[in-house]
Write an enzyme that holds these catalytic residues in place. Structure first.
Site, PDB file in Angstrom:
ATOM      1  N   ARG A 186       0.869  -1.197   0.000  1.00 56.51           N
ATOM      2  CA  ARG A 186       0.000   0.000   0.000  1.00 56.51           C
ATOM      3  C   ARG A 186       0.894   1.233   0.000  1.00 56.51           C
ATOM      4  O   ARG A 186       1.392   1.642   1.030  1.00 56.51           O
ATOM      5  CB  ARG A 186      -0.916  -0.004   1.239  1.00 56.51           C
ATOM      6  CG  ARG A 186      -2.099   0.968   1.095  1.00 56.51           C
ATOM      7  CD  ARG A 186      -2.764   1.225   2.437  1.00 56.51           C
ATOM      8  NE  ARG A 186      -1.962   2.152   3.216  1.00 56.51           N
ATOM      9  CZ  ARG A 186      -1.877   2.164   4.558  1.00 56.51           C
ATOM     10  NH1 ARG A 186      -2.543   1.296   5.284  1.00 56.51           N
ATOM     11  NH2 ARG A 186      -1.125   3.053   5.164  1.00 56.51           N
ATOM     12  N   TYR A 213       3.199   6.143  11.581  1.00 56.29           N
ATOM     13  CA  TYR A 213       3.418   4.760  12.027  1.00 56.29           C
ATOM     14  C   TYR A 213       4.346   3.935  11.138  1.00 56.29           C
ATOM     15  O   TYR A 213       4.589   2.772  11.406  1.00 56.29           O
ATOM     16  CB  TYR A 213       2.074   4.022  12.208  1.00 56.29           C
ATOM     17  CG  TYR A 213       1.174   4.033  10.974  1.00 56.29           C
ATOM     18  CD1 TYR A 213       1.368   3.131   9.942  1.00 56.29           C
ATOM     19  CD2 TYR A 213       0.138   4.942  10.862  1.00 56.29           C
ATOM     20  CE1 TYR A 213       0.547   3.125   8.827  1.00 56.29           C
ATOM     21  CE2 TYR A 213      -0.698   4.951   9.754  1.00 56.29           C
ATOM     22  CZ  TYR A 213      -0.490   4.042   8.741  1.00 56.29           C
ATOM     23  OH  TYR A 213      -1.296   4.057   7.642  1.00 56.29           O
ATOM     24  N   HIS A 268      -3.830   4.889   4.097  1.00 55.95           N
ATOM     25  CA  HIS A 268      -5.002   4.021   4.068  1.00 55.95           C
ATOM     26  C   HIS A 268      -6.160   4.731   3.364  1.00 55.95           C
ATOM     27  O   HIS A 268      -6.850   4.158   2.533  1.00 55.95           O
ATOM     28  CB  HIS A 268      -5.408   3.638   5.497  1.00 55.95           C
ATOM     29  CG  HIS A 268      -6.742   2.987   5.568  1.00 55.95           C
ATOM     30  ND1 HIS A 268      -6.966   1.718   5.099  1.00 55.95           N
ATOM     31  CD2 HIS A 268      -7.939   3.447   6.011  1.00 55.95           C
ATOM     32  CE1 HIS A 268      -8.252   1.419   5.266  1.00 55.95           C
ATOM     33  NE2 HIS A 268      -8.853   2.448   5.804  1.00 55.95           N
TER      34      HIS A 268
HETATM   35  C1  LIG Z   1     -14.996  -5.167  11.372  1.00 55.32           C
HETATM   36  C2  LIG Z   1     -14.191  -3.928  11.139  1.00 55.32           C
HETATM   37  N1  LIG Z   1     -13.187  -3.618  11.972  1.00 55.32           N
HETATM   38  C3  LIG Z   1     -12.448  -2.503  11.747  1.00 55.32           C
HETATM   39  C4  LIG Z   1     -12.735  -1.673  10.697  1.00 55.32           C
HETATM   40  C5  LIG Z   1     -11.900  -0.431  10.447  1.00 55.32           C
HETATM   41  N2  LIG Z   1     -11.111  -0.654   9.242  1.00 55.32           N
HETATM   42  C6  LIG Z   1     -11.447  -0.123   8.052  1.00 55.32           C
HETATM   43  S1  LIG Z   1     -10.385  -0.535   6.837  1.00 55.32           S
HETATM   44  C7  LIG Z   1      -9.422  -1.437   7.915  1.00 55.32           C
HETATM   45  C8  LIG Z   1      -8.157  -2.108   7.447  1.00 55.32           C
HETATM   46  C9  LIG Z   1      -8.382  -3.216   6.496  1.00 55.32           C
HETATM   47  O1  LIG Z   1      -7.146  -3.633   6.031  1.00 55.32           O
HETATM   48  P1  LIG Z   1      -7.008  -4.675   4.868  1.00 55.32           P
HETATM   49  O2  LIG Z   1      -8.048  -5.731   4.999  1.00 55.32           O
HETATM   50  O3  LIG Z   1      -5.601  -5.116   4.809  1.00 55.32           O
HETATM   51  O4  LIG Z   1      -7.396  -3.847   3.554  1.00 55.32           O
HETATM   52  P2  LIG Z   1      -6.635  -2.581   2.930  1.00 55.32           P
HETATM   53  O5  LIG Z   1      -7.236  -1.378   3.590  1.00 55.32           O
HETATM   54  O6  LIG Z   1      -5.189  -2.721   3.210  1.00 55.32           O
HETATM   55  O7  LIG Z   1      -6.948  -2.609   1.474  1.00 55.32           O
HETATM   56  C10 LIG Z   1      -9.945  -1.402   9.198  1.00 55.32           C
HETATM   57  C11 LIG Z   1      -9.339  -2.065  10.366  1.00 55.32           C
HETATM   58  C12 LIG Z   1     -13.819  -2.030   9.868  1.00 55.32           C
HETATM   59  N3  LIG Z   1     -14.145  -1.285   8.791  1.00 55.32           N
HETATM   60  N4  LIG Z   1     -14.529  -3.160  10.088  1.00 55.32           N
END
Ligand SMILES: Cc1ncc(C[n+]2csc(CCOP(=O)(O)OP(=O)(O)O)c2C)c(N)n1
Ligand SMILES: [Mg+2]
Length: 370
Positions: A259, A272, A263
């Site tokens: 990435r 971080y 985010h």
């Molecule tokens: C159940 C839940 N917990 C926490 C969140 C907050 N959240 C939004 S995106 C994210 C990270 C997801 O990371 P990843 O699956 O690696 O996808 P990326 O963003 O890297 O594409 C989190 C923790 C959420 N949306 N849903």
């Protein structure tokens, strides 16, 4: 290929590994390259719009274009897609209009979700693309359920589910893969391992050697792929789709990438992590594919310049077409659930209209939490 080795077809310098021959025609590859460049153009412009305060929120996918575009050519009218928020290129490739995507970021009257979803949470019912779930992982079981239905129906359709490395820690990852393995449902689990889930690095996400290896426990093949190599992504997902359509069940595909950006527009990764993103510039998926196409004499500098100009123009045209459109009407908050709006909702609607008429204005600076 095992779940710990990594499939690669083109190297960072654009050379092919071994004597691999792709089944894609030059026209297919040029089209895929065009979608990758369009995805980048959309990304860069939308982040700028957010920084200018013209949209509230955006999720960039810079550096992850191959992971999005590699699988899109495999799907037909009977297939269903369960996307994550980081695959705008897949939507474009499946035929979504830029106007609709940009309108979703404004949440205005041209937004197919009528401003009810978060921005960048597109849905295209007529393209069999299900609305993006904000809660991480919930769509994994939905994709499995759809695939179980497709298997019972026996129409040859499959489901494809896109999620991130963070998604593999959700309960629904376990339930979804477990059921899919047991029922041999025709589903592709396409996990983009970009090594971060907001501020959580992959080492803190799992103690597993790879994510692909988790497939073993669910009785399905797991494959690890260079996610910045669009031909490798295509080859791996094609094989998985063929297996699914032949009744051989699901596959977990781990696409290794990084990435490069924050985010989301609300995130500041300098708080971080260091500048590892720079190391990944050399492995840029667009540059790599371009070098390959040039080596194969399928692409030239003048085509490149024309493509970049036309992508930027198309994004600008979409913004011009939708930016000034009005927001959805207040009444639209109360429609689409009941055929006839029931009296208690009618009453709430009337109260809202009175409240809005009393000079209350929504706070234009209200921030997005994520
Ligand atoms: C159940 C839940 N917990 C926490 C969140 C907050 N959240 C939004 S995106 C994210 C990270 C997801 O990371 P990843 O699956 O690696 O996808 P990326 O963003 O890297 O594409 C989190 C923790 C959420 N949306 N849903
Ligand atoms: Mg991630």
């Amino acid at each position: 290929m095992s779940s710990t080795e990594m499939l690669q077809i083109i190297t960072a310098s654009g050379k092919t590994v071994g004597d691999h021959k792709t089944d894609l025609t030059p026209d297919d590859m040029v089209e895929m390259y065009g979608h990758m460049v369009m995805t980048r153009a959309l990304d860069e412009r939308m982040i700028n719009l957010q920084r200018q305060g013209r949209i509230g929120f955006y999720v960039p996918s810079t550096g992850e274009e191959a992971a999005q575009i590699g699988s899109g050519k495999l799907f037909g009218d009977l297939d269903w897609l369960y996307p994550s928020y980081r695959v705008p290129g897949l939507f474009l490739q499946r035929g979504a209009s830029l106007d609709h995507m940009v309108a979703n970021c404004y949440g205005n009257q041209a937004d197919l979700c009528k401003g009810r979803q978060m921005p960048v949470h597109y849905a295209f019912g007529d393209l069999n693309i299900v609305s993006i779930s904000s809660p991480i992982g919930t769509h994994i079981i939905q994709a499995t359920g759809t695939a179980m239905g497709q298997k019972i129906r026996g129409d040859g359709g499959l489901s494809a589910c896109y999620f991130g490395d963070g998604g593999t820690s959700s309960n629904d990852f376990h339930s979804g893969l477990n059921f899919a393995g047991v029922t041999k449902a025709p589903v592709l689990f396409i996990c983009t391992n970009n090594q971060w889930a907001i501020s959580v690095p992959i080492e803190k996400q799992t103690a597993s050697e790879t994510l692909a290896i988790k497939a073993v426990a669910y009785g399905m093949p797991g494959i690890r792929v260079d996610g910045n190599d669009v031909l490798a992504v295509h080859a791996a997902t094609k094989e998985a789709a063929e297996r699914a359509r032949a009744g051989e069940g699901p596959t977990l595909i781990e696409l290794m990438t990084y990435r490069r950006g924050p985010h989301s527009s609300s995130d500041d990764p300098t708080r971080y992590r260091g500048n590892q993103a720079d190391e990944w510039l050399d492995r840029d998926p667009i540059l790599r594919f371009r070098k390959y196409l040039e080596r194969e004499d399928i692409w030239s500098q003048s085509q490149e310049e024309e493509l970049i100009a036309s992508c930027k123009q198309a994004v600008n045209d979409a913004i011009t077409a939708v930016e000034k459109l009005p927001l959805p009407t207040l009444e639209s908050l109360f429609t689409d659930v009941y055929a006839t709006v029931p009296p208690h909702l009618r009453e709430q609607y009337e109260d809202l209209i009175k409240h809005e008429g009393s000079g209350h204005e929504p706070d234009p600076d209200a921030a997005f939490p994520l």
